[in-house]
Structure formats: C-alpha cells, structure tokens
Design a protein around this motif. Structure first.
Motif, PDB file in Angstrom:
ATOM      1  N   VAL A  84      10.115  12.890  10.892  1.00 34.65           N
ATOM      2  CA  VAL A  84       9.574  13.213   9.575  1.00 34.65           C
ATOM      3  C   VAL A  84       9.157  11.899   8.929  1.00 34.65           C
ATOM      4  CG1 VAL A  84      10.024  14.238   7.326  1.00 34.65           C
ATOM      5  CG2 VAL A  84      11.081  15.224   9.378  1.00 34.65           C
ATOM      6  N   LEU A  85       7.883  11.785   8.624  1.00 37.74           N
ATOM      7  CA  LEU A  85       7.341  10.541   8.091  1.00 37.74           C
ATOM      8  C   LEU A  85       6.932  10.722   6.632  1.00 37.74           C
ATOM      9  CD1 LEU A  85       5.062   9.473  11.093  1.00 37.74           C
ATOM     10  CD2 LEU A  85       7.502   9.070  10.755  1.00 37.74           C
ATOM     11  N   GLY A  86       7.303   9.760   5.809  1.00 38.27           N
ATOM     12  CA  GLY A  86       6.819   9.745   4.441  1.00 38.27           C
ATOM     13  C   GLY A  86       7.733  10.373   3.407  1.00 38.27           C
ATOM     14  N   LEU A  87       8.929  10.788   3.783  1.00 33.84           N
ATOM     15  CA  LEU A  87       9.901  11.325   2.830  1.00 33.84           C
ATOM     16  C   LEU A  87      11.155  10.468   2.850  1.00 33.84           C
ATOM     17  CD1 LEU A  87       9.668  15.185   3.469  1.00 33.84           C
ATOM     18  CD2 LEU A  87       8.561  13.855   1.669  1.00 33.84           C
ATOM     19  N   ASP A  88      11.894  10.465   1.744  1.00 34.56           N
ATOM     20  CA  ASP A  88      13.126   9.680   1.701  1.00 34.56           C
ATOM     21  C   ASP A  88      14.292  10.476   2.270  1.00 34.56           C
ATOM     22  OD1 ASP A  88      13.991  11.436  -0.320  1.00 34.56           O
ATOM     23  OD2 ASP A  88      13.513  10.031  -1.938  1.00 34.56           O
ATOM     24  N   MET A  89      15.431   9.813   2.410  1.00 32.69           N
ATOM     25  CA  MET A  89      16.595  10.431   3.048  1.00 32.69           C
ATOM     26  C   MET A  89      17.067  11.667   2.287  1.00 32.69           C
ATOM     27  SD  MET A  89      18.768  10.586   5.462  1.00 32.69           S
ATOM     28  CE  MET A  89      18.491   9.037   6.325  1.00 32.69           C
ATOM     29  N   GLU A  90      17.114  11.594   0.980  1.00 33.72           N
ATOM     30  CA  GLU A  90      17.598  12.729   0.192  1.00 33.72           C
ATOM     31  C   GLU A  90      16.750  13.971   0.450  1.00 33.72           C
ATOM     32  OE1 GLU A  90      18.672  13.860  -4.476  1.00 33.72           O
ATOM     33  OE2 GLU A  90      17.754  11.935  -3.992  1.00 33.72           O
ATOM     34  N   ALA A  91      15.435  13.773   0.506  1.00 28.66           N
ATOM     35  CA  ALA A  91      14.539  14.903   0.736  1.00 28.66           C
ATOM     36  C   ALA A  91      14.724  15.484   2.129  1.00 28.66           C
ATOM     37  CB  ALA A  91      13.090  14.464   0.534  1.00 28.66           C
ATOM     38  N   VAL A  92      14.862  14.618   3.126  1.00 32.34           N
ATOM     39  CA  VAL A  92      15.012  15.111   4.504  1.00 32.34           C
ATOM     40  C   VAL A  92      16.360  15.790   4.702  1.00 32.34           C
ATOM     41  CG1 VAL A  92      15.025  14.461   6.949  1.00 32.34           C
ATOM     42  CG2 VAL A  92      13.404  13.374   5.384  1.00 32.34           C
ATOM     43  N   GLU A  93      17.413  15.267   4.097  1.00 34.83           N
ATOM     44  CA  GLU A  93      18.715  15.932   4.201  1.00 34.83           C
ATOM     45  C   GLU A  93      18.678  17.327   3.580  1.00 34.83           C
ATOM     46  OE1 GLU A  93      21.323  12.988   2.474  1.00 34.83           O
ATOM     47  OE2 GLU A  93      22.044  12.395   4.458  1.00 34.83           O
ATOM     48  N   ALA A  94      17.967  17.470   2.470  1.00 38.19           N
ATOM     49  CA  ALA A  94      17.834  18.783   1.836  1.00 38.19           C
ATOM     50  C   ALA A  94      17.044  19.741   2.731  1.00 38.19           C
ATOM     51  CB  ALA A  94      17.156  18.643   0.475  1.00 38.19           C
ATOM     52  N   ILE A  95      16.000  19.234   3.356  1.00 38.53           N
ATOM     53  CA  ILE A  95      15.197  20.044   4.276  1.00 38.53           C
ATOM     54  C   ILE A  95      16.039  20.486   5.468  1.00 38.53           C
ATOM     55  CG2 ILE A  95      13.337  19.869   5.997  1.00 38.53           C
ATOM     56  CD1 ILE A  95      11.828  18.160   3.861  1.00 38.53           C
ATOM     57  N   ALA A  96      16.826  19.563   6.024  1.00 31.33           N
ATOM     58  CA  ALA A  96      17.660  19.894   7.180  1.00 31.33           C
ATOM     59  C   ALA A  96      18.679  20.974   6.826  1.00 31.33           C
ATOM     60  CB  ALA A  96      18.367  18.639   7.694  1.00 31.33           C
ATOM     61  N   ALA A  97      19.290  20.846   5.652  1.00 24.95           N
ATOM     62  CA  ALA A  97      20.274  21.843   5.225  1.00 24.95           C
ATOM     63  C   ALA A  97      19.639  23.210   5.072  1.00 24.95           C
ATOM     64  CB  ALA A  97      20.913  21.401   3.912  1.00 24.95           C
ATOM     65  N   GLU A  98      18.454  23.263   4.492  1.00 25.92           N
ATOM     66  CA  GLU A  98      17.774  24.544   4.294  1.00 25.92           C
ATOM     67  C   GLU A  98      17.302  25.131   5.612  1.00 25.92           C
ATOM     68  OE1 GLU A  98      13.880  26.365   1.924  1.00 25.92           O
ATOM     69  OE2 GLU A  98      14.798  24.480   1.248  1.00 25.92           O
ATOM     70  N   ALA A  99      16.796  24.275   6.491  1.00 25.61           N
ATOM     71  CA  ALA A  99      16.255  24.752   7.773  1.00 25.61           C
ATOM     72  C   ALA A  99      17.329  25.356   8.656  1.00 25.61           C
ATOM     73  CB  ALA A  99      15.569  23.601   8.505  1.00 25.61           C
ATOM     74  N   GLY A 100      18.569  24.909   8.498  1.00 25.92           N
ATOM     75  CA  GLY A 100      19.628  25.402   9.352  1.00 25.92           C
ATOM     76  C   GLY A 100      20.352  26.629   8.839  1.00 25.92           C
ATOM     77  N   LYS A 101      20.065  27.060   7.617  1.00 23.28           N
ATOM     78  CA  LYS A 101      20.815  28.176   7.040  1.00 23.28           C
ATOM     79  C   LYS A 101      20.501  29.495   7.733  1.00 23.28           C
ATOM     80  CE  LYS A 101      21.804  26.479   2.419  1.00 23.28           C
ATOM     81  NZ  LYS A 101      23.213  26.262   2.799  1.00 23.28           N
TER      82      LYS A 101
END
Length: 326
Positions: free
Chosen positions: A138-155
């Motif tokens: 994932v390019l162009g996003l910060d860690m907080e944004a990617v961690e939130a995406i990962a949490a949502e994607a795995g639900k």
C-alpha cells in the motif's frame, strides 16, 4: 563516520548474483562452498546459472540471499583489514536478512544460517496452503490509515460472508518499510478487500505482491513453532556488533533475547522504518547494503534524506568503497 551494515530480504534475488564475486575472490568463493556443504547441494550453481523460477522458491531464495550478503561482507572486511566491530556500529537485516546480520555480527555460523534458512523457507511455505494467503503493498498512506484498513478488511462479514466465512480473516501490517510504503499480509480475500479499501481512501497505489505465502502475519504461527524448536538447538553467541532486530527496532546484544526475536519475527512486523530512525538517532551517518540489489539503500534515503546509503554487491563496488574509506 558511524556506519551500519544492512542486509536485504526476499525479492532481491536474481540469477547470477554472487557469480562474479566468487570468481574474483577466494574469500567469497569459500562462503558459497560452505553454504553448499551445509545444505548438501550446489545451491551456488542455481544462484549463478540456474532457473529464475527455481531460485525464487522461498526455500532457495532465503539461503541464497544470505550467502551473497555474507560473501560481500567478508570480502569487504578483508579489503578494509578490519573486524566487523571496527567497520560498523550496528547491523540489521530485512526479514531473512536478519540471519545475514547475525552472521556478520559473529553470533551465528554460516552453515547454521544456511540450514536454518532452508528450514525457515520450507516451514513458511507449508504454513498456509498455496492460494489461501497473499500480501499487498500500500503506497501513499500512513500507518494509522493502513492499520484501520487492515482491521476493517479482516472483519467477518466484510465482503466474505457469502463464501461461508463466519470468523474474522487475517489482515495485518507485515512491513513498515518507509514513509508511505507499507505491506499487509493475511488471507487472500481480506488482502484483496484491503486493496479496494486503500484505493477508496486515497492510496497512490495498492497491489498484490508476487509472493508464495503470507509472510509476517499470524498465519505463520506453524512456521514459528518449527523455528523455535530449531533455534533452541543452535549455538548463538554474543554479537560483536549490536543487532537491530525487526521486532524491536532498537539495538539488542543479549543472545537469549536475539534467539526469541528470531522466532517472533516469523509472525511479527518488520519495523524497518523505525529501525533506520533508531540507527540514525544513535549517530549512524551511512547505511551500507551488502548483497544483492539496492532495495534497502533506496528505503534508507526515503526514510531520512540526510542519510548516506549505498549498495555493495560486486568486487568493483567493494574496491571503490574501500578506496574512499578511511
């Protein structure tokens, strides 16, 4: 000048790597022979003249990359006429490159590193059936944004309930490589959803990586158990140079802790950005990448534009560096 030696991970391998170095220098040649003897096969022939698809297999790429890194390091130290602790203030490796760092620091033998990496590659490949896992950058996003995406994607229910999936899927940050360059790992369905979410939230680019298994996430737990048993049998000495492990992103010198961190690294995050920041804060001016490719030198410059970074993989590279090094 304070210097760190850094060692690349999987993805930097290419057929032909190390061939010219082995032909030109007996010190390098001895390392490749030692790895071949440890594995009971001519891995060097595959590295120098083999088939790219076979070299790219995890079980081959991991010990092969270590061999090239250690060969380049030994040649450099011989040319500098200095031991490792006088040539570098820290060592660090990206994922499997951590084994190269341990060898460079003098706490792990070349033969043990080769055998451990062959076992590690096999165990990581067996941990998840082919096709069930994936990784994405994932390019162009910060860690907080990617961690939130990962949490949502795995639900559970987030786009995969229709496939009969009742439980949450795994989607975790695997690599924090540099600002705006983060890798996620886990179940393929969750990773694909993460790619879609990242695009919707402004990522410059998100794409699946050409890897054979979802490394550095909790799905690798079976491989971690295998490595825990194997590492318990290995003589791990105190490093002559402080090691900056992926798991802590801070310098460690205690052998039992280093052994534990090598196991945890299998399922844990590669904190490369933080590792470079730590070494810079400790006074490192120059990052010297030893082995195949130039991935880490590029990342070092992205993390800190004031850092000097270069790659040494050939005899010409090494001799040019030595000629300008006091």
């Amino acid at each position: 000048m304070k210097r760190a030696f850094v060692f690349p991970g999987q993805g930097s391998q290419t057929v032909g790597m190390g061939k010219a170095l082995a032909a030109a220098d007996p010190v390098a040649r001895a390392i490749f022979e030692e790895v071949d003897d440890a594995l009971g096969e001519k891995l060097s022939s595959l590295m120098f003249d083999g088939d790219p698809e076979t070299l790219n297999l995890t079980r081959n790429a991991q010990p092969a990359l270590m061999a090239v890194s250690v060969a380049a390091t030994r040649v450099l130290l011989e040319k500098l006429q200095r031991p490792a602790h006088q040539a570098a203030s820290f060592v660090a490796g990206h994922s499997l490159g951590e084994y190269s760092a341990f060898v460079a620091a003098g706490c792990l033998s070349v033969g043990d590193a080769a055998r451990l990496l062959r076992l590690r590659g096999d165990a990581m490949q067996r941990a998840v059936p082919v096709g069930e896992g994936a990784m994405a950058a994932v390019l162009g996003l910060d860690m907080e944004a990617v961690e939130a995406i990962a949490a949502e994607a795995g639900k559970a229910g987030a786009g995969h309930a229709e496939a009969g999936q009742a439980d949450d899927l795994v989607c975790q940050v695997a690599n924090d490589n540099a600002p705006g360059q983060i890798v996620v790992s886990g179940h393929k369905g969750a990773i694909e959803r993460a790619i879609d979410l990242a695009a919707a939230r402004g990522a410059k680019r998100s794409m699946l990586l050409p890897v054979s298994a979802p490394f550095h996430c909790s799905l690798m737990a079976p491989a971690a158990r295998v490595m825990a048993d194997a590492l318990a049998q290995i003589d791990l000495g105190a490093p002559l140079v402080p090691v900056v492990p992926n798991m802590t992103a801070t310098a460690v010198t205690d052998p039992p802790e280093l052994r534990r961190l090598l196991v945890e690294q299998i399922t844990g995050r590669v904190r490369w950005r933080e590792s470079v920041i730590h070494m810079r804060s400790a006074g490192v001016d120059q990052f010297v990448e030893l082995g195949a490719g130039k991935v880490l030198s590029g990342l070092s410059r992205r993390i800190d534009k004031g850092a000097s970074a270069l790659s040494l993989g050939t005899l010409e590279d090494i001799e040019a560096f030595v000629a300008t090094t006091v």
